[in-house]
Design a protein around this motif. Structure first.
Motif, PDB file in Angstrom:
ATOM      1  N   VAL A   1       0.866  -1.179   0.000  1.00 56.77           N
ATOM      2  CA  VAL A   1       0.000   0.000   0.000  1.00 56.77           C
ATOM      3  C   VAL A   1       0.901   1.227   0.000  1.00 56.77           C
ATOM      4  N   LEU A   2       0.648   2.135  -0.933  1.00 49.39           N
ATOM      5  CA  LEU A   2       1.496   3.315  -1.117  1.00 49.39           C
ATOM      6  C   LEU A   2       0.588   4.537  -1.245  1.00 49.39           C
ATOM      7  N   PHE A   3       0.704   5.469  -0.298  1.00 48.53           N
ATOM      8  CA  PHE A   3      -0.206   6.606  -0.286  1.00 48.53           C
ATOM      9  C   PHE A   3       0.402   7.739   0.542  1.00 48.53           C
ATOM     10  N   PRO A   4      -0.142   8.967   0.444  1.00 47.55           N
ATOM     11  CA  PRO A   4       0.402  10.086   1.213  1.00 47.55           C
ATOM     12  C   PRO A   4      -0.103  10.116   2.653  1.00 47.55           C
ATOM     13  N   ASP A   5       0.658   9.565   3.556  1.00 43.39           N
ATOM     14  CA  ASP A   5       0.322   9.652   4.983  1.00 43.39           C
ATOM     15  C   ASP A   5       0.762  11.003   5.544  1.00 43.39           C
ATOM     16  N   THR A   6       1.699  11.650   4.852  1.00 42.27           N
ATOM     17  CA  THR A   6       2.106  13.019   5.171  1.00 42.27           C
ATOM     18  C   THR A   6       2.116  13.807   3.863  1.00 42.27           C
ATOM     19  N   GLY A   7       2.302  15.110   3.947  1.00 46.58           N
ATOM     20  CA  GLY A   7       2.355  15.926   2.745  1.00 46.58           C
ATOM     21  C   GLY A   7       1.013  16.566   2.418  1.00 46.58           C
ATOM     22  N   PRO A   8       0.961  17.309   1.315  1.00 49.01           N
ATOM     23  CA  PRO A   8      -0.223  18.126   1.003  1.00 49.01           C
ATOM     24  C   PRO A   8      -1.526  17.356   0.866  1.00 49.01           C
ATOM     25  N   PHE A   9      -1.467  16.111   0.377  1.00 56.43           N
ATOM     26  CA  PHE A   9      -2.698  15.352   0.180  1.00 56.43           C
ATOM     27  C   PHE A   9      -3.028  14.424   1.348  1.00 56.43           C
ATOM     28  N   SER A  10      -2.263  14.478   2.417  1.00 54.28           N
ATOM     29  CA  SER A  10      -2.442  13.518   3.507  1.00 54.28           C
ATOM     30  C   SER A  10      -3.822  13.635   4.154  1.00 54.28           C
ATOM     31  N   TYR A  11      -4.322  14.860   4.314  1.00 60.71           N
ATOM     32  CA  TYR A  11      -5.626  15.026   4.951  1.00 60.71           C
ATOM     33  C   TYR A  11      -6.719  14.352   4.129  1.00 60.71           C
ATOM     34  N   SER A  12      -6.579  14.394   2.813  1.00 63.24           N
ATOM     35  CA  SER A  12      -7.596  13.807   1.937  1.00 63.24           C
ATOM     36  C   SER A  12      -7.470  12.296   1.812  1.00 63.24           C
ATOM     37  N   MET A  13      -6.424  11.717   2.400  1.00 61.91           N
ATOM     38  CA  MET A  13      -6.208  10.273   2.333  1.00 61.91           C
ATOM     39  C   MET A  13      -6.177   9.634   3.715  1.00 61.91           C
ATOM     40  N   ARG A  14      -6.712  10.318   4.719  1.00 61.82           N
ATOM     41  CA  ARG A  14      -6.587   9.847   6.101  1.00 61.82           C
ATOM     42  C   ARG A  14      -7.179   8.461   6.329  1.00 61.82           C
ATOM     43  N   ALA A  15      -8.269   8.137   5.655  1.00 60.25           N
ATOM     44  CA  ALA A  15      -8.957   6.866   5.905  1.00 60.25           C
ATOM     45  C   ALA A  15      -8.684   5.831   4.824  1.00 60.25           C
ATOM     46  N   PHE A  16      -7.701   6.076   3.972  1.00 61.26           N
ATOM     47  CA  PHE A  16      -7.406   5.152   2.874  1.00 61.26           C
ATOM     48  C   PHE A  16      -7.036   3.764   3.401  1.00 61.26           C
TER      49      PHE A  16
ATOM     50  N   GLU B   1     -14.552   9.983   2.014  1.00 65.58           N
ATOM     51  CA  GLU B   1     -14.232   9.647   0.633  1.00 65.58           C
ATOM     52  C   GLU B   1     -13.018   8.728   0.552  1.00 65.58           C
ATOM     53  N   SER B   2     -11.988   9.003   1.321  1.00 63.90           N
ATOM     54  CA  SER B   2     -10.770   8.203   1.241  1.00 63.90           C
ATOM     55  C   SER B   2     -10.978   6.780   1.748  1.00 63.90           C
ATOM     56  N   ALA B   3     -11.944   6.581   2.661  1.00 59.94           N
ATOM     57  CA  ALA B   3     -12.268   5.221   3.097  1.00 59.94           C
ATOM     58  C   ALA B   3     -12.849   4.423   1.940  1.00 59.94           C
ATOM     59  N   VAL B   4     -13.701   5.069   1.143  1.00 64.85           N
ATOM     60  CA  VAL B   4     -14.252   4.401  -0.031  1.00 64.85           C
ATOM     61  C   VAL B   4     -13.147   4.099  -1.039  1.00 64.85           C
ATOM     62  N   PHE B   5     -12.210   5.039  -1.225  1.00 62.59           N
ATOM     63  CA  PHE B   5     -11.093   4.794  -2.136  1.00 62.59           C
ATOM     64  C   PHE B   5     -10.291   3.567  -1.698  1.00 62.59           C
ATOM     65  N   GLY B   6     -10.054   3.455  -0.389  1.00 63.29           N
ATOM     66  CA  GLY B   6      -9.320   2.289   0.109  1.00 63.29           C
ATOM     67  C   GLY B   6     -10.109   1.007  -0.058  1.00 63.29           C
ATOM     68  N   TRP B   7     -11.391   1.057   0.263  1.00 64.51           N
ATOM     69  CA  TRP B   7     -12.273  -0.107   0.127  1.00 64.51           C
ATOM     70  C   TRP B   7     -12.311  -0.586  -1.327  1.00 64.51           C
TER      71      TRP B   7
END
Length: 438
Positions: A80-95, A351-357
């Motif tokens: 799994v590779l995603f932005p846990d930090t950085g500008p998009f991290s808030y939008s990927m919190r639940a990925f 939204e990011s939870a759905v992206f992860g799902w």
């Protein structure tokens, strides 16, 4: 097997000594034909076990020995590779939480062909170069079978992973998703060329006529999306009078708001993260800008309403899946699984939870399509032959994975933050689509 081999040698000697082409049965010794048949049967059983293991009638292969990276007799290891930090991290919190929920659900039911799906992850910090370094670690050090990716920096590792035929699953937010056969998405947000009227039509329908397109200054992917959005607005008769790149730390939002006021801006849209938007909107309101529409691609997150609801009041967001407010059985299934198998997210309706799902669900579909002993090639070929991927009921229509590569997806649900900032309100019961622009 050693005993069988010894008997076969003895049988051959007996035939040679007899000078006959006919198998002779000597006392206490099996015939050569019987030995040959026995060897063939045993070899066949060994070969079958190597491909399908000692599976049950349902096709499970829990004891199979498959020759593919990341696959053992009992597990399949994903990255799994995603932005846990950085500008998009808030939008990927639940990925990750969405991934854990879907994998937890399948693992409690026995996994895929008897193998449980495990994962290891890396943070790419929304940086393409970090994305490439992290992908190399997942492949070379962790030896994962395939990778599920978040948004923002996928272009960094795309060519590297394509050269190795590594399956990549995730949200198609960058044009690079259309460039490689090994990359799979349920929704292509951005292509290198072309656009859709869907965004411009929505803004025009709310009375918007003069727009400021404001983007977080990140990378080439944002620039591609900016071009696509501007083309959509012009096609709908909405003029784009201001283009602005912003950062939460350095932008003078008061000066930007006054510029919007002077240009009679009535619409704000673009790629803006919530922390930046929380500074833009108060400044715009203080400057007396008469906004008709604020349309965003990110921010569909009930947890965000708890923190910024009053600031975001009246803002519209477009999403690629059925809104949680419709409360379908597919939503209930996702929320139940998140409650049981993931503990990262306080508010699962994100939204990011759905992206992860969906990333995990599509990864599982590829494993199933790859056969009882999948390898990377069979995964890619099998998943590319799926014509009816429905996203576990969360997508507005089934996706033909044989045809969607390189095709811009232009159907969205639009939701609006209520005037009190406490809830999202779907603006229609079905997805709204536009016309493609070449």
């Amino acid at each position: 097997m050693l005993e069988v081999k010894s008997s076969a040698v003895n049988g051959a000697k007996d035939l040679k000594q007899s000078g006959s082409a006919v198998a002779m049965v000597l006392p206490g010794r099996p015939s050569l034909l019987r030995l040959t048949a026995l060897i063939l049967i045993l070899s066949g059983l060994v070969g079958l076990a190597a491909c399908t293991g000692s599976g049950d009638s349902a096709g499970r292969a829990g004891t199979a020995t498959c020759v593919a990276p990341g696959i053992t007799e009992t597990e399949i290891k994903a990255g799994v590779l995603f932005p846990d930090t950085g500008p998009f991290s808030y939008s990927m919190r639940a990925f990750r939480a969405g991934i854990e929920a879907r994998l937890g659900e399948v693992n409690i039911a026995g996994g895929v062909n008897g193998r449980k799906i495990v994962y290891t992850w890396r943070d790419d910090a929304s940086d393409p170069q970090v994305n490439l370094t992290a992908a190399r670690e997942l492949i070379q050090k962790e030896e994962v079978f395939g990778i599920m990716e978040g948004l923002g920096a996928v272009s960094g590792s795309a060519q590297y992973l394509a050269d190795l035929d590594v399956p990549v699953i995730g949200l198609g937010a960058e044009p690079v998703w259309a460039a490689h056969e090994n990359m799979f998405t349920w929704h292509n947000y951005t292509l290198a060329a072309g656009s859709s009227t869907v965004w411009g039509d929505f803004i025009r329908g709310t009375g918007g006529t003069r727009a400021a397109v404001v983007d977080v200054a990140l990378n080439d992917a944002v620039q591609d999306y900016h071009r696509q959005l501007v083309d959509s607005l012009w096609a709908a008769g909405v003029s784009v009078d201001i283009n602005f790149e912003v950062t939460a730390e350095t932008t003078g939002f008061g000066a930007l708001a006054r510029q919007m006021k002077a240009a009679n801006i009535d619409t704000i849209t673009g790629v803006v993260t919530p922390d930046v938007l929380a500074q833009i909107l108060p400044a715009v309101r203080a400057a007396g800008v008469n906004l008709r529409t604020v349309l965003l691609s990110l921010g569909y997150d009930r947890d965000l309403l708890k923190k910024l609801g009053p600031v975001l009041a009246g803002t519209s967001i477009y999403i690629s899946f059925l809104p949680f407010e419709l409360n379908t059985p597919a939503h209930q299934r996702l929320l139940t699984a998140m409650a049981r198998y993931s503990s990262q997210s306080e508010a699962p309706e994100q939204e990011s939870a759905v992206f992860g799902w969906l990333s995990a669900d599509l990864f599982l579909r590829g494993l199933q399509a790859g056969g009882a002993c999948p390898n990377r090639q069979s995964f890619i070929q099998g998943l590319r032959a799926v014509h009816d991927y429905g996203g576990a009921g969360l997508l507005p229509a089934p996706v033909d994975l044989a045809k969607n590569r390189g095709q811009l997806t232009d159907c969205y649900y639009f939701v609006r933050v209520s005037d009190d900032g406490r809830q999202f309100v779907p603006l229609q019961s079905a997805a709204r689509c536009g016309n493609l622009i070449n």
